[in-house]
Motif scaffolding. Structure first.
Motif, short mmCIF file in Angstrom:
data_model
loop_
_atom_site.label_atom_id
_atom_site.label_comp_id
_atom_site.label_asym_id
_atom_site.label_seq_id
_atom_site.Cartn_x
_atom_site.Cartn_y
_atom_site.Cartn_z
N ASP A 44 5.55 27.72 -26.48
CA ASP A 44 5.89 28.15 -25.26
C ASP A 44 5.25 27.40 -24.08
N ARG A 45 4.04 26.92 -24.62
CA ARG A 45 3.11 26.04 -23.62
C ARG A 45 3.53 24.53 -23.68
N ASP A 46 4.18 24.28 -24.30
CA ASP A 46 4.55 23.03 -24.96
C ASP A 46 5.36 22.30 -23.81
N PRO A 47 5.23 21.28 -22.96
CA PRO A 47 6.17 20.89 -22.01
C PRO A 47 7.18 20.21 -22.45
N ALA A 48 7.17 19.95 -23.95
CA ALA A 48 8.13 19.21 -24.54
C ALA A 48 9.23 19.89 -25.22
N VAL A 49 8.84 21.42 -25.25
CA VAL A 49 9.65 22.19 -25.81
C VAL A 49 10.51 23.21 -24.95
N GLY A 91 7.42 38.99 -26.73
CA GLY A 91 8.36 39.54 -25.53
C GLY A 91 8.15 38.96 -24.23
N ALA A 92 6.95 38.30 -23.93
CA ALA A 92 6.48 37.63 -22.85
C ALA A 92 6.90 36.25 -22.88
N VAL A 93 7.52 35.79 -24.10
CA VAL A 93 7.56 34.13 -23.89
C VAL A 93 8.58 33.76 -23.14
N ALA A 94 8.55 32.90 -22.27
CA ALA A 94 9.35 32.18 -21.44
C ALA A 94 10.67 31.08 -21.89
N THR A 95 10.43 30.47 -23.03
CA THR A 95 11.23 29.56 -23.57
C THR A 95 12.53 30.12 -24.26
N LEU A 112 12.84 41.70 -34.52
CA LEU A 112 12.69 40.27 -34.12
C LEU A 112 13.90 39.45 -33.71
N ALA A 113 15.20 39.64 -34.49
CA ALA A 113 15.93 38.70 -34.26
C ALA A 113 16.70 39.42 -32.79
N LEU A 114 16.69 40.87 -32.55
CA LEU A 114 17.04 41.14 -31.32
C LEU A 114 16.49 40.80 -30.14
N ALA A 115 15.10 40.50 -30.33
CA ALA A 115 13.93 40.14 -29.31
C ALA A 115 14.49 38.63 -28.86
N ALA A 116 15.26 37.86 -29.70
CA ALA A 116 15.69 36.62 -29.22
C ALA A 116 16.82 36.44 -28.07
N ASP A 117 17.11 35.26 -27.57
CA ASP A 117 18.13 35.41 -26.55
C ASP A 117 19.28 35.20 -27.05
N LEU A 118 19.69 34.56 -27.98
CA LEU A 118 20.70 34.26 -28.86
C LEU A 118 20.69 34.45 -30.36
N VAL A 119 21.53 35.03 -31.13
CA VAL A 119 21.56 35.07 -32.38
C VAL A 119 22.60 34.34 -33.09
N VAL A 120 22.35 33.35 -33.85
CA VAL A 120 23.37 32.68 -34.86
C VAL A 120 23.10 33.09 -36.05
N LEU A 202 13.97 24.27 -15.62
CA LEU A 202 13.45 25.27 -14.65
C LEU A 202 14.63 26.37 -14.30
N ALA A 203 15.87 25.74 -14.51
CA ALA A 203 17.01 26.43 -14.10
C ALA A 203 17.24 27.49 -15.41
N VAL A 204 16.94 26.90 -16.68
CA VAL A 204 17.12 27.88 -17.91
C VAL A 204 16.12 28.71 -17.95
N ARG A 205 15.03 28.59 -17.64
CA ARG A 205 14.16 29.71 -17.68
C ARG A 205 14.47 30.79 -16.41
N ALA A 206 14.66 30.25 -15.25
CA ALA A 206 15.04 31.22 -14.35
C ALA A 206 16.28 32.01 -14.75
N ALA A 207 17.36 31.34 -15.25
CA ALA A 207 18.51 32.07 -15.64
C ALA A 207 18.23 33.18 -16.62
N ARG A 208 17.39 32.64 -17.65
CA ARG A 208 17.05 33.41 -18.94
C ARG A 208 16.30 34.78 -18.43
N SER A 209 15.43 34.50 -17.43
CA SER A 209 14.77 35.63 -16.58
C SER A 209 15.59 36.69 -16.22
N ALA A 210 16.60 36.30 -15.37
CA ALA A 210 17.72 36.89 -14.49
C ALA A 210 18.59 37.80 -15.72
N VAL A 211 18.86 37.06 -16.71
CA VAL A 211 19.59 37.78 -17.52
C VAL A 211 18.98 38.99 -18.08
#
Length: 257
Positions: A44-49, A91-95, A112-120, A202-211
């Motif tokens: 989550d702290r890695d700028p490349a991820v 739960g605090a992960v922003a990525t 753990l699966a339900l804590a994700a943003d998408l489930v494949v 930036l937009a992805v993290r902001a949109a994720r947070s809003a959802v």
């Protein structure tokens, strides 16, 4: 104990985190849960991820908590074990997090699966909260996330009976984004994660947070939060680059600024 490994897919902005404790069917012991939180915290702290895929492999996701460990825990010992803190860290992960689920995702594994943003999922996936059959209740979001994703009555049908739900019913209930054959699971989840990572970070993290705020705030407050995120993005270089790229008919080059 098992292991938790991370494989950063160079050039795609995606990291694949794999839980590997086959001797316990990836049971989430305190030690394994701590390792998982540590690994995901680091990514989550890695700028490349820009997106993370979480999997237990092509056969199994996680069959719940380590029940042998739980059997020996008093309420005080459980509270002192750090398990709740690990779940809070996850739960605090922003990525953005994509769960790649094959086989059993039960109890803590389902949470753990339900804590994700998408489930494949693989077509072999099985979800459930069997805690009541052990004289317990879900303690890491199982009651709340099921209710928010599928509705109170569907959640009660799973949580109160302890029954399992296959991948197709889970999709019908709104939990699953995509179902693929098991042998293609991780590849498909990485493709979904890469499609997220290709967008403005930036937009992805902001949109994720809003959802996610939609689960927590009244509508008026959630709409105001969404508007605030838009205003923040309007002050970014990335939004100018995104619009310029659209008008110039080229791929954008986002810098996360």
């Amino acid at each position: 104990m098992g292991t938790v490994t991370a494989d950063v897919r160079s050039g795609r902005g995606v990291a694949v985190v794999t839980i590997a404790a086959p001797e316990t069917r990836n049971a989430l012991s305190t030690e394994l849960l701590t390792s998982l939180a540590d690994v995901i915290d680091g990514l989550d702290r890695d700028p490349a991820v820009h997106a993370i895929v979480l999997t237990g492999g092509p056969k199994l996701f996680a069959a719940g908590a380590d029940v042998k460990q739980l059997r020996e825990m008093s309420p005080v010992e459980y509270a002192a074990s750090g398990r709740a803190a690990c779940w809070q860290r996850l739960g605090a992960v922003a990525t953005p997090l994509v769960a790649a689920v094959a086989g059993f995702a039960l109890g803590g594994g389902c949470e753990l699966a339900l804590a994700a943003d998408l489930v494949v999922t693989a077509d072999t996936a099985v979800f459930g909260q069997p805690e009541v059959k052990l004289g317990l209740v879900p303690g890491a979001g199982g009651t709340q996330r099921w209710a928010r994703a599928a509705g109170r009555f569907a959640a009660a049908g799973v949580v109160l009976t302890g029954r399992t739900v296959d991948a197709f019913e889970a999709r019908d209930l709104g939990l699953v984004h995509r179902i693929v054959p098991a042998e293609r699971l991780v590849e498909a989840a990485v493709a979904v994660a890469a499609s997220i990572a290709a967008n403005g970070p930036l937009a992805v993290r902001a949109a994720r947070s809003a959802v996610r705020r939609a689960e927590e705030l009244p509508l008026a407050a959630a709409l105001e939060y969404e508007r605030q995120q838009l205003l923040l993005m309007l002050g970014s270089d990335d939004h100018v680059e995104g619009i310029n790229a659209l008008l110039e008919k080229r791929a954008p080059h986002f810098t996360g600024s």
